[in-house]
Design an enzyme around this catalytic site. Structure first.
Site, short mmCIF file in Angstrom:
data_model
loop_
_atom_site.label_atom_id
_atom_site.label_comp_id
_atom_site.label_asym_id
_atom_site.label_seq_id
_atom_site.Cartn_x
_atom_site.Cartn_y
_atom_site.Cartn_z
N SER A 1 -3.39 5.46 10.39
CA SER A 1 -2.37 6.19 9.85
C SER A 1 -1.01 6.26 10.63
O SER A 1 -0.85 5.83 11.42
CB SER A 1 -2.55 7.88 10.02
N HIS B 1 0.72 -1.26 -0.08
CA HIS B 1 0.09 -0.04 0.16
C HIS B 1 0.91 1.28 0.10
O HIS B 1 0.40 2.27 0.46
CB HIS B 1 -1.17 0.15 1.21
N HIS C 1 -1.23 2.40 7.31
CA HIS C 1 -1.22 2.84 5.95
C HIS C 1 0.34 3.15 5.56
O HIS C 1 1.12 4.03 6.33
CB HIS C 1 -1.64 4.25 5.87
#
EC number: 3.5.1.23
Length: 629
Positions: A232, A72, A181
């Site tokens: 995050s 990702h 992420h």
């Protein structure tokens, strides 16, 4: 691919992107797990890799026993999708992007296949704290209170590690799963980069393969994505760029003229230990029958890790007449059936009802579980949120542990796998309609559908009844794909120059000062890096002179964290490149040089000629101190 920001066009290399493949075979069954340094696995990429494996290995590696997962990173290439929405944001289906991804993944599988040998697998788990935060806490808080009380944090801190050794106990590789992420680098970055997941792999592989260049050692460290949907890495949280104050809690908005942005710390994982045997089971695709795909207004708002450019905000449960009017005029309005199905999402793009020139979103979605001993790997075709992942893991664990062979099962989520379907939130999180809920394309019951499919599959695996499951439709392989990328032009240079000529030379001496100072080589004459991909080669080397052998030894290349390769397109088909080496404090004293390699494309008569070139800095010295006693 990731931020969908049209300004984020690649203009250099921060780190190379790698595919890492792991094959496990117990003598009866075989599984293959791939974690690749790209935004996500697209359905088209998976199909092309499977096609290449079929041609090379027959039925040995196939749909049922191959899981492909993306780390990702939001700083990898686009252009490897076959659905219209992704082709629009990725400049179409770009063969120059797709082919290297297919070839690189297949090459990593080839290496793993050739090097299979008897060994042992160890598994354990631990926690990694102070490494992530929930970027949509308001949505998370809408989950039932009694459920939230079972967990100390609103993001998963769990790390699961599989460690592979040979029979002598020497480590040969590892895979870890952790939910975060890969957006430590924001959308202003224009260099290809593997971001935080790739950096973790880089650090561990450099440690285990001491003295080797990146990607060339025998130890393979795969850091794989998990249920990262609302997680995050930017642990200092979202602030408004124009005031420095915290963003609005509900919709992450800022005063007029300000955009949300996040700041980050960093973290690295360590290896853990224990052991199991190998089993595997497989899946069949299924046709999604919740809602036709659609994206909500808050999708256009982006996230605090990468906000949108227009006046959309997260948390929108009503449409905007202005934008809805533009949508209706250009694309047509969503049907009442689709609007009712997605409620309370105000629909911005009814992608399931848009099929020109090709479908805008997939309708055939892979659901897959493979098991290695008592470890079950769930291949999730999207970005599952923290609580959705927790619910799914618990449900699958319960089904598996009904069988004696799966006592103490460990269930991991491998995110961004096999086909990309955006986000998967819980029903409760969906109601808040922040970015994650607006991007849950199959509607409010998306998670329920996945829960049903995965628990049914887990039950069949536990009971050895997988062969009794119904076979779903095969995913499409479209042929009429479009490409919006202009072809690379021919390269030109000023008169009386050669490609690779250096404009700004390095200094004669540098000190070991970590990342504070760096030598740079600014090439007056370069070429477009896209005209010839440096596959299995490098654009950059840092070389140290070896007195004993009277030769130059490559100590860094363009895959190294310490190097940067910037490319700048100029006028009249001319371009420049800047090569940097951020000198680490560990660099030995001695003589060095920096070299740049490339190819230029020119037209001779009616024939295109591609010619290699190189440029070199002057020799410079690295010392521990400028002062001598």
């Amino acid at each position: 691919m990731g931020y969908a920001n049209s300004q984020q066009k690649a203009a250099g290399i921060h780190t190379r992107l790698f595919s890492r493949a792991f094959i496990v075979d117990d003598g009866n069954q075989r599984v293959l797990f791939v974690t690749a340094d790209i935004g996500m696995i697209s359905q088209r990429l998976r199909l092309e890799v499977l096609k290449a494996l079929q041609e090379k290995y027959g039925d040995l590696y196939r749909q049922e026993n191959v899981v492909m997962s993306g780390t990702h990173t939001h700083c990898g290439p686009g252009g490897y999708f076959q659905y219209t929405l992704f082709m629009i944001t990725g400049n179409g289906y770009v063969k120059e992007s797709t082919e290297p991804l297919v070839n690189g993944i297949v090459k990593s599988i080839d290496i793993a296949h050739r090097n299979m040998r008897p060994g042992r697998i160890y598994v354990n788990k631990g926690e990694l704290v102070d490494s992530s935060l929930n970027r949509s806490p308001h949505s998370y808080m809408n989950n039932p209170e009694d459920e939230r009380k079972r967990y100390e944090k609103n993001t998963d801190k769990q790390v699961v590690v599989l460690k592979f050794t040979d029979l002598d106990g020497d480590g040969i590789g590892m895979i870890s799963w952790f939910a975060v992420h890969a957006v430590s680098m924001n959308f202003t970055n224009r260099m290809v980069s593997s971001d935080n997941m790739g950096y973790a792999s880089y650090l561990l592989e450099q440690d285990k393969n001491f003295g080797e260049l990146p990607g060339q050692g025998s130890f393979v460290a795969g850091f794989s994505s998990s249920n990262l949907g609302d997680v995050s890495p930017n642990t200092r949280g979202p602030h408004c760029m124009n005031t420095g104050l915290l963003c609005d809690y509900l919709n992450s908005s800022c005063p007029v003229g300000g955009l949300p942005a996040s700041e980050n710390n960093s973290a690295v994982l360590n290896l853990l230990h224990t052991t199991h045997n190998v089993i595997y089971r497989h899946y069949k695709p299924f046709l999604g029958r919740t809602c036709k795909p659609a994206l909500g207004h808050s999708f256009a708002a982006g996230t605090t890790d990468g906000g949108g450019d227009l006046n959309f905000t997260q948390g929108a449960v009503e449409g905007d007449p202005f934008w809805d009017g533009i949508r209706d005029a250009l694309l047509g309005p969503p049907s009442n059936q689709t609007k009712d199905c997605h409620h309370p999402k105000p629909i911005l793009f009814s992608t399931g009802e848009m099929n020109w020139p090709l479908p805008w979103h997939p309708s055939v979605v892979d659901v897959q579980i493979i098991t290695i001993g008592s470890v079950a790997i769930l291949a999730i075709p999207g970005e599952m949120t923290t609580m959705a992942g927790r619910r799914l893991r618990a449900a699958v664990k319960k089904e598996l542990e009904a069988a004696e062979k799966f006592k103490n099962a460990e269930v991991v989520i491998a995110g961004l796998s096999n086909v990309y379907t955006h986000y998967i939130t819980t029903f409760e999180e969906y109601q808040i309609q922040r970015y994650e809920g607006a991007s849950t394309i199959f509607g409010p019951h998306t998670f329920a559908a996945y829960l049903q499919k995965f628990t049914n599959l887990a039950r069949a695996i536990a009971q050895d009844k997988v062969s009794e499951l119904p076979v779903g439709p095969e995913p499409p392989f479209f042929t009429n794909l479009f490409n919006l990328m202009a072809a690379a032009t021919y390269d030109a240079k000023p008169e009386n120059t050669s490609f690779g000529d250096v404009l700004d030379q390095v200094n004669s001496i540098y000190r070991q000062v970590g990342h504070l100072l760096r030598p740079e080589m600014f090439l007056k004459v370069s070429s477009c890096p896209c005209c010839f991909l440096q596959r299995d080669k490098t654009f950059v080397t840092v070389e140290m002179y070896d007195n004993l052998t009277d030769s130059w030894e490559v100590v860094h290349n363009d895959a190294s964290w310490e190097t940067r390769f910037h490319w700048l397109k100029g006028s009249n088909r001319r371009s420049n490149a800047t090569v940097e080496w951020h000198i680490p404090s560990s660099a030995p004293s001695g003589l060095y040089r920096i070299r740049h390699f490339g190819h230029y494309k020119q037209l001779q008569g009616l024939q295109t000629i591609i010619t290699p070139y190189e440029g070199s800095s002057d020799i410079f010295r690295v010392v521990s101190s400028f002062y001598h006693q």
